[in-house]
Scaffold this motif. Structure first.
Motif, PDB file in Angstrom:
ATOM      1  N   CYS A 105      -4.937 -68.647  16.328  1.00  0.00           N
ATOM      2  CA  CYS A 105      -5.261 -70.169  16.420  1.00  0.00           C
ATOM      3  C   CYS A 105      -4.709 -70.676  17.679  1.00  0.00           C
TER       4      CYS A 105
ATOM      5  N   TYR B 136      -1.897 -72.000  18.620  1.00  0.00           N
ATOM      6  CA  TYR B 136      -1.116 -73.028  18.043  1.00  0.00           C
ATOM      7  C   TYR B 136       0.039 -72.857  19.031  1.00  0.00           C
TER       8      TYR B 136
ATOM      9  N   CYS C  87       0.493 -68.894  18.934  1.00  0.00           N
ATOM     10  CA  CYS C  87      -0.027 -68.113  17.733  1.00  0.00           C
ATOM     11  C   CYS C  87      -1.356 -67.346  18.509  1.00  0.00           C
TER      12      CYS C  87
ATOM     13  N   ASP D 168      -0.387 -73.983  11.873  1.00  0.00           N
ATOM     14  CA  ASP D 168      -1.726 -74.650  11.808  1.00  0.00           C
ATOM     15  C   ASP D 168      -2.424 -73.664  11.013  1.00  0.00           C
ATOM     16  N   CYS D 169      -2.415 -72.321  11.232  1.00  0.00           N
ATOM     17  CA  CYS D 169      -3.399 -71.569  10.448  1.00  0.00           C
ATOM     18  C   CYS D 169      -2.819 -70.560   9.504  1.00  0.00           C
TER      19      CYS D 169
ATOM     20  N   CYS E 254       2.519 -69.655  11.100  1.00  0.00           N
ATOM     21  CA  CYS E 254       1.915 -70.553  11.823  1.00  0.00           C
ATOM     22  C   CYS E 254       1.559 -71.718  11.185  1.00  0.00           C
TER      23      CYS E 254
HETATM   24 ZN   LIG Z   1      -2.099 -70.061  14.132  1.00  0.00          ZN
END
Ligand SMILES: [Zn+2]
Length: 280
Positions: A49, A51, A46, A29-30, A27
């Motif tokens: 998070c 995303y 995701c 983002d995280c 991911c």
């Molecule tokens: Zn994520």
């Protein structure tokens, strides 16, 4: 000379997040590592998070339309090279490479499909094709999608994702803003609804024309939305800008976006809203 070379950090090059082809993916983002098959089941969101991975046009068609089927129109329209444009490579070469990479002819697909049994004129952009940029073909296909709505008296649904007008076609790209907006004003005189869905990112010439003209505007969570980029605005108005002012959430709070829909609910929400708007 070195110092005249432009650092190419734009939406297109700096933010290459896309549906992965491998078995596992991370991911952006995280950082969570997820099995791609699992991601597929969760609409490419995701689980840690939320995303929203950037989708291909094909994913949206499968996710939103009945039986995942779009009866595609104008599928073979391709751009010419009226300006003989060349930057690091010639424009026809850039188009060819995008076609090979994506299996698409252009940055939008359009046609007729059904949502919960209701016929709609449907168009979906694809960011993987030259950043979803709008040249004459994208504009023409959107225009024809609007015309199909008008002629068939069926609702219009457009999913946008774009970095804006396609610079390689210069003013011809900008014409598309006027053309699509004028046709949408014809649609507005009727009772035929138009729902615009904004995916990450929707910016510049596309945002300033058909993407922002929906009777209802739905955005995906945390999408980047806007006209110019943050730096350009800041340098122009010489003012500090609020935190996160180009996100779906900010646009919802300020009344520009009507609804933020998680992907898993998008089809359901479209169906519900079309039911209300068509009043049947
Ligand atoms: Zn994520």
């Amino acid at each position: 000379m070195e110092w005249f070379k432009k650092a190419r950090v734009g939406i297109d090059s700096a933010n290459k997040r896309e549906v992965p082809d491998g078995l596992w993916t991370k991911c952006p983002d995280c950082g969570e590592i997820t099995y791609v098959k699992e991601l597929e089941k969760s609409y490419w969101v995701c689980r840690i998070c939320s995303y929203h991975f950037r989708l291909k046009s094909d994913n949206y068609i499968k996710m939103i339309l009945d039986d995942g089927h779009l009866e595609e129109h104008d599928a073979d329209l391709v751009s010419g090279d009226p300006l003989k444009f060349k930057d690091s490579k010639r424009y026809p070469m850039r188009i060819r490479q995008a076609q090979e990479k994506t299996g698409l002819k252009e940055a939008v697909r359009a046609g007729i499909g059904k949502i919960d049994g209701r016929l709609v004129s449907f168009a979906v952009m694809d960011f993987h094709f030259i950043g979803g940029s709008m040249g004459s073909v994208v504009g023409e296909k959107i225009a024809r999608a609007i015309e199909r709505s008008l002629e068939g008296e069926i609702p219009l649904v457009i999913i946008s994702t774009s970095g804006g007008a396609r610079m390689q076609e210069g003013i011809l790209s900008l014409f598309q803003m006027a053309k699509t907006s004028a046709l949408l004003s014809e649609l507005q005189k009727t009772n035929i609804p138009y729902i615009s869905v904004l995916a990450n990112p929707t910016t510049a010439g596309v945002m300033a024309s058909y993407a922002s003209l929906g009777d209802i505007i739905i955005a995906e969570p945390k999408a980047l939305l806007g006209f110019a980029g943050q730096r350009v605005i800041q340098q122009t108005i010489k003012q500090e800008l609020p935190e996160g002012f180009q996100t779906s959430e900010f646009f919802l709070e300020h009344g520009f976006v009507d609804l933020i829909s998680p992907r898993k609910d998008l089809r359901k929400n479209l169906s519900l809203l079309l039911g209300y708007l068509c009043n049947d």
